[in-house]
Design a protein around this motif. Structure first.
Motif, PDB file in Angstrom:
ATOM      1  N   SER A 102       0.863  -1.188   0.000  1.00 40.81           N
ATOM      2  CA  SER A 102       0.000   0.000   0.000  1.00 40.81           C
ATOM      3  C   SER A 102       0.894   1.231   0.000  1.00 40.81           C
ATOM      4  O   SER A 102       2.016   1.197   0.523  1.00 40.81           O
ATOM      5  N   ASN A 103       0.398   2.305  -0.586  1.00 43.13           N
ATOM      6  CA  ASN A 103       1.232   3.505  -0.690  1.00 43.13           C
ATOM      7  C   ASN A 103       1.177   4.325   0.599  1.00 43.13           C
ATOM      8  O   ASN A 103       0.514   3.941   1.572  1.00 43.13           O
ATOM      9  N   VAL A 104       1.861   5.459   0.597  1.00 41.31           N
ATOM     10  CA  VAL A 104       1.932   6.287   1.808  1.00 41.31           C
ATOM     11  C   VAL A 104       0.587   6.886   2.191  1.00 41.31           C
ATOM     12  O   VAL A 104       0.407   7.356   3.318  1.00 41.31           O
ATOM     13  N   LEU A 105      -0.378   6.868   1.258  1.00 33.18           N
ATOM     14  CA  LEU A 105      -1.715   7.378   1.552  1.00 33.18           C
ATOM     15  C   LEU A 105      -2.672   6.267   1.952  1.00 33.18           C
ATOM     16  O   LEU A 105      -3.850   6.526   2.215  1.00 33.18           O
ATOM     17  N   GLY A 106      -2.160   5.029   1.958  1.00 35.02           N
ATOM     18  CA  GLY A 106      -3.011   3.891   2.275  1.00 35.02           C
ATOM     19  C   GLY A 106      -3.786   3.373   1.080  1.00 35.02           C
ATOM     20  O   GLY A 106      -4.688   2.541   1.234  1.00 35.02           O
ATOM     21  N   THR A 128      -1.320   0.087  -7.549  1.00 36.78           N
ATOM     22  CA  THR A 128      -1.640  -0.155  -8.960  1.00 36.78           C
ATOM     23  C   THR A 128      -3.030   0.339  -9.342  1.00 36.78           C
ATOM     24  O   THR A 128      -3.475   0.134 -10.467  1.00 36.78           O
ATOM     25  N   GLY A 129      -3.736   0.991  -8.409  1.00 37.95           N
ATOM     26  CA  GLY A 129      -5.081   1.455  -8.688  1.00 37.95           C
ATOM     27  C   GLY A 129      -5.107   2.794  -9.385  1.00 37.95           C
ATOM     28  O   GLY A 129      -4.074   3.410  -9.657  1.00 37.95           O
ATOM     29  N   GLN A 130      -6.330   3.263  -9.657  1.00 38.63           N
ATOM     30  CA  GLN A 130      -6.518   4.529 -10.366  1.00 38.63           C
ATOM     31  C   GLN A 130      -7.324   5.534  -9.549  1.00 38.63           C
ATOM     32  O   GLN A 130      -7.732   6.572 -10.070  1.00 38.63           O
ATOM     33  N   GLY A 131      -7.565   5.242  -8.266  1.00 39.29           N
ATOM     34  CA  GLY A 131      -8.357   6.139  -7.437  1.00 39.29           C
ATOM     35  C   GLY A 131      -7.581   7.370  -7.002  1.00 39.29           C
ATOM     36  O   GLY A 131      -6.404   7.549  -7.319  1.00 39.29           O
TER      37      GLY A 131
END
Length: 226
Positions: A84-88, A92-95
Protein backbone atom coordinates in the motif's frame (compact mmCIF):
# COMPACT_ATOMS: atom_id res chain seq x y z
CA UNK A 1 115.38 31.19 -38.48
CA UNK A 2 114.40 32.86 -35.20
CA UNK A 3 111.50 34.62 -36.89
CA UNK A 4 110.36 31.34 -38.42
CA UNK A 5 110.41 29.66 -35.02
CA UNK A 6 108.45 32.55 -33.46
CA UNK A 7 105.88 32.40 -36.26
CA UNK A 8 105.49 28.65 -35.80
CA UNK A 9 104.99 29.06 -32.04
CA UNK A 10 102.38 31.78 -32.64
CA UNK A 11 100.54 29.50 -35.01
CA UNK A 12 100.62 26.69 -32.48
CA UNK A 13 99.35 29.02 -29.74
CA UNK A 14 96.60 30.38 -31.97
CA UNK A 15 95.60 26.84 -32.90
CA UNK A 16 95.54 25.80 -29.25
CA UNK A 17 93.47 28.86 -28.35
CA UNK A 18 91.03 28.13 -31.15
CA UNK A 19 90.71 24.52 -29.99
CA UNK A 20 90.11 25.67 -26.43
CA UNK A 21 87.45 28.15 -27.52
CA UNK A 22 85.69 25.47 -29.53
CA UNK A 23 85.87 23.02 -26.62
CA UNK A 24 84.52 25.62 -24.18
CA UNK A 25 81.73 26.52 -26.62
CA UNK A 26 80.78 22.87 -27.07
CA UNK A 27 80.84 22.35 -23.29
CA UNK A 28 78.63 25.41 -22.72
CA UNK A 29 76.21 24.26 -25.44
CA UNK A 30 76.02 20.79 -23.93
CA UNK A 31 75.50 22.27 -20.47
CA UNK A 32 72.72 24.58 -21.62
CA UNK A 33 71.08 21.79 -23.62
CA UNK A 34 71.24 19.52 -20.58
CA UNK A 35 69.61 22.17 -18.42
CA UNK A 36 66.72 22.69 -20.86
CA UNK A 37 66.36 18.94 -21.36
CA UNK A 38 66.29 18.37 -17.61
CA UNK A 39 63.71 21.11 -17.13
CA UNK A 40 61.56 19.64 -19.89
CA UNK A 41 61.78 16.16 -18.39
CA UNK A 42 60.91 17.47 -14.93
CA UNK A 43 57.92 19.39 -16.34
CA UNK A 44 56.78 16.30 -18.22
CA UNK A 45 57.15 14.20 -15.10
CA UNK A 46 55.15 16.73 -13.06
CA UNK A 47 52.42 16.82 -15.72
CA UNK A 48 52.18 13.02 -15.89
CA UNK A 49 52.00 12.87 -12.08
CA UNK A 50 49.08 15.33 -12.10
CA UNK A 51 47.29 13.38 -14.83
CA UNK A 52 47.73 10.12 -12.94
CA UNK A 53 46.44 11.73 -9.74
CA UNK A 54 43.35 13.09 -11.51
CA UNK A 55 42.67 9.72 -13.14
CA UNK A 56 42.93 7.98 -9.79
CA UNK A 57 40.52 10.51 -8.26
CA UNK A 58 38.06 9.99 -11.12
CA UNK A 59 38.35 6.22 -10.69
CA UNK A 60 37.62 6.46 -6.97
CA UNK A 61 34.60 8.72 -7.57
CA UNK A 62 33.29 6.34 -10.23
CA UNK A 63 33.58 3.38 -7.85
CA UNK A 64 31.66 5.30 -5.18
CA UNK A 65 28.98 6.28 -7.69
CA UNK A 66 28.55 2.68 -8.84
CA UNK A 67 28.15 1.54 -5.23
CA UNK A 68 25.73 4.40 -4.51
CA UNK A 69 23.67 3.66 -7.63
CA UNK A 70 23.22 0.05 -6.55
CA UNK A 71 22.01 1.16 -3.13
CA UNK A 72 19.74 3.76 -4.74
CA UNK A 73 18.10 1.18 -7.01
CA UNK A 74 17.49 -1.10 -4.02
CA UNK A 75 16.02 1.76 -1.97
CA UNK A 76 13.80 2.89 -4.87
CA UNK A 77 12.46 -0.62 -5.45
CA UNK A 78 11.63 -0.91 -1.74
CA UNK A 79 9.95 2.52 -1.83
CA UNK A 80 7.65 1.74 -4.75
CA UNK A 81 7.22 -1.99 -4.08
CA UNK A 82 5.03 -1.69 -0.98
CA UNK A 83 1.62 -3.37 -0.80
CA UNK A 84 0.00 0.00 0.00
CA UNK A 85 1.23 3.50 -0.69
CA UNK A 86 1.93 6.29 1.81
CA UNK A 87 -1.72 7.38 1.55
CA UNK A 88 -3.01 3.89 2.28
CA UNK A 89 -4.14 3.43 -1.32
CA UNK A 90 -3.52 0.75 -3.93
CA UNK A 91 -0.15 1.22 -5.72
CA UNK A 92 -1.64 -0.15 -8.96
CA UNK A 93 -5.08 1.45 -8.69
CA UNK A 94 -6.52 4.53 -10.37
CA UNK A 95 -8.36 6.14 -7.44
CA UNK A 96 -7.66 9.46 -5.76
CA UNK A 97 -5.31 7.90 -3.20
CA UNK A 98 -3.96 5.21 -5.52
CA UNK A 99 -0.62 5.03 -7.35
CA UNK A 100 2.86 3.99 -6.30
CA UNK A 101 4.86 6.12 -3.89
CA UNK A 102 7.09 7.56 -6.61
CA UNK A 103 4.08 8.86 -8.53
CA UNK A 104 2.60 10.34 -5.34
CA UNK A 105 5.82 12.19 -4.56
CA UNK A 106 6.01 13.59 -8.09
CA UNK A 107 2.36 14.64 -7.91
CA UNK A 108 2.98 16.31 -4.56
CA UNK A 109 5.95 18.37 -5.72
CA UNK A 110 6.38 18.26 -9.52
CA UNK A 111 9.68 19.19 -11.13
CA UNK A 112 8.08 21.52 -13.71
CA UNK A 113 5.86 24.58 -13.70
CA UNK A 114 2.75 23.12 -15.37
CA UNK A 115 -0.30 25.24 -14.62
CA UNK A 116 -2.71 23.43 -16.99
CA UNK A 117 -1.95 20.15 -15.19
CA UNK A 118 -2.40 21.92 -11.84
CA UNK A 119 -5.78 23.29 -12.93
CA UNK A 120 -6.97 19.81 -13.91
CA UNK A 121 -5.75 18.42 -10.59
CA UNK A 122 -7.48 21.18 -8.61
CA UNK A 123 -10.73 20.73 -10.52
CA UNK A 124 -10.63 17.01 -9.78
CA UNK A 125 -9.95 17.69 -6.11
CA UNK A 126 -12.67 20.31 -5.78
CA UNK A 127 -15.36 18.41 -7.67
CA UNK A 128 -15.20 15.42 -5.31
CA UNK A 129 -16.60 17.35 -2.35
CA UNK A 130 -20.13 18.14 -3.49
CA UNK A 131 -19.42 21.70 -4.59
CA UNK A 132 -19.87 23.48 -7.88
CA UNK A 133 -16.67 24.87 -9.41
CA UNK A 134 -16.91 28.44 -10.62
CA UNK A 135 -13.34 28.91 -11.85
CA UNK A 136 -9.72 27.98 -11.31
CA UNK A 137 -7.36 30.65 -12.60
CA UNK A 138 -3.67 31.44 -12.50
CA UNK A 139 -0.72 32.40 -14.65
CA UNK A 140 0.75 29.96 -17.15
CA UNK A 141 4.36 30.99 -16.56
CA UNK A 142 5.94 27.80 -17.87
CA UNK A 143 8.07 29.40 -20.60
CA UNK A 144 9.60 31.92 -18.21
CA UNK A 145 10.21 29.25 -15.56
CA UNK A 146 12.01 27.04 -18.07
CA UNK A 147 14.70 29.71 -18.35
CA UNK A 148 15.59 29.19 -14.69
CA UNK A 149 18.33 26.57 -14.86
CA UNK A 150 19.70 24.60 -11.92
CA UNK A 151 23.11 22.99 -12.10
CA UNK A 152 24.50 20.13 -10.06
CA UNK A 153 26.12 22.49 -7.53
CA UNK A 154 22.84 24.18 -6.57
CA UNK A 155 20.15 22.75 -4.31
CA UNK A 156 16.82 23.63 -5.99
CA UNK A 157 14.23 25.36 -3.84
CA UNK A 158 10.41 25.16 -4.11
CA UNK A 159 8.87 27.81 -6.37
CA UNK A 160 5.39 29.23 -5.77
CA UNK A 161 2.55 28.74 -8.25
CA UNK A 162 -0.20 31.24 -7.31
CA UNK A 163 -3.81 30.49 -8.21
CA UNK A 164 -7.37 31.51 -7.37
CA UNK A 165 -10.49 29.37 -7.22
CA UNK A 166 -14.19 29.97 -6.70
CA UNK A 167 -16.74 27.32 -5.68
CA UNK A 168 -20.25 27.23 -4.32
CA UNK A 169 -22.31 24.71 -2.37
CA UNK A 170 -23.82 23.92 1.02
CA UNK A 171 -22.01 25.14 4.13
CA UNK A 172 -20.99 21.60 5.19
CA UNK A 173 -19.42 20.92 1.78
CA UNK A 174 -17.55 24.23 1.80
CA UNK A 175 -16.25 23.53 5.30
CA UNK A 176 -15.11 20.05 4.28
CA UNK A 177 -13.44 21.46 1.17
CA UNK A 178 -11.16 23.71 3.26
CA UNK A 179 -10.05 20.68 5.25
CA UNK A 180 -9.44 18.72 2.04
CA UNK A 181 -7.23 21.48 0.67
CA UNK A 182 -5.26 21.65 3.90
CA UNK A 183 -4.63 17.89 3.85
CA UNK A 184 -3.94 17.63 0.14
CA UNK A 185 -0.81 15.65 -0.74
CA UNK A 186 0.25 18.64 -2.82
CA UNK A 187 1.21 21.50 -0.49
CA UNK A 188 -1.35 24.30 -0.74
CA UNK A 189 -0.91 27.51 1.22
CA UNK A 190 -4.21 29.42 1.40
CA UNK A 191 -3.68 33.19 1.57
CA UNK A 192 -7.24 34.51 1.70
CA UNK A 193 -10.78 33.12 1.89
CA UNK A 194 -13.92 35.15 1.24
CA UNK A 195 -17.43 33.78 1.81
CA UNK A 196 -20.80 35.05 0.71
CA UNK A 197 -24.36 33.73 0.47
CA UNK A 198 -26.39 31.47 2.73
CA UNK A 199 -25.73 28.16 4.45
CA UNK A 200 -27.61 26.32 1.72
CA UNK A 201 -25.76 28.05 -1.11
CA UNK A 202 -22.47 29.46 0.07
CA UNK A 203 -19.88 30.88 -2.31
CA UNK A 204 -16.20 30.76 -1.51
CA UNK A 205 -13.31 32.52 -3.23
CA UNK A 206 -9.77 31.63 -2.29
CA UNK A 207 -6.33 32.86 -3.27
CA UNK A 208 -3.55 30.38 -2.62
CA UNK A 209 -0.15 29.09 -3.61
CA UNK A 210 1.06 25.65 -4.42
CA UNK A 211 4.62 24.75 -5.40
CA UNK A 212 6.92 22.95 -7.76
CA UNK A 213 10.60 22.17 -7.24
CA UNK A 214 12.96 22.19 -10.24
CA UNK A 215 14.93 19.01 -10.73
CA UNK A 216 18.58 19.20 -9.84
CA UNK A 217 20.75 19.29 -12.94
CA UNK A 218 23.56 16.88 -13.72
CA UNK A 219 26.52 18.31 -15.59
CA UNK A 220 29.08 15.98 -17.13
CA UNK A 221 32.25 17.81 -18.06
CA UNK A 222 35.81 17.08 -19.09
CA UNK A 223 38.84 18.71 -17.50
CA UNK A 224 42.12 19.52 -19.24
CA UNK A 225 45.10 19.20 -16.93
CA UNK A 226 47.79 21.78 -17.59
Amino acid sequence: MAKANISTKHLQIDKANATMVISISVAIFIGIFSLFASKSLLSQRSYQAKVITKKEQARDILKKNITASTSLVTAYQSFVGTSSNVLGGNPTGQGVKDGDNAKIVLDALPSQYDFPALAVSLQSLLSQNGVKIGSVTGTDDELNQQKQTVDNTTDPQPVQIPFTASVSGPYASIQNLVSVLEHSIRPINISTISLSGSDSNLSMNITANTYYQPAKGITIKSEVEK
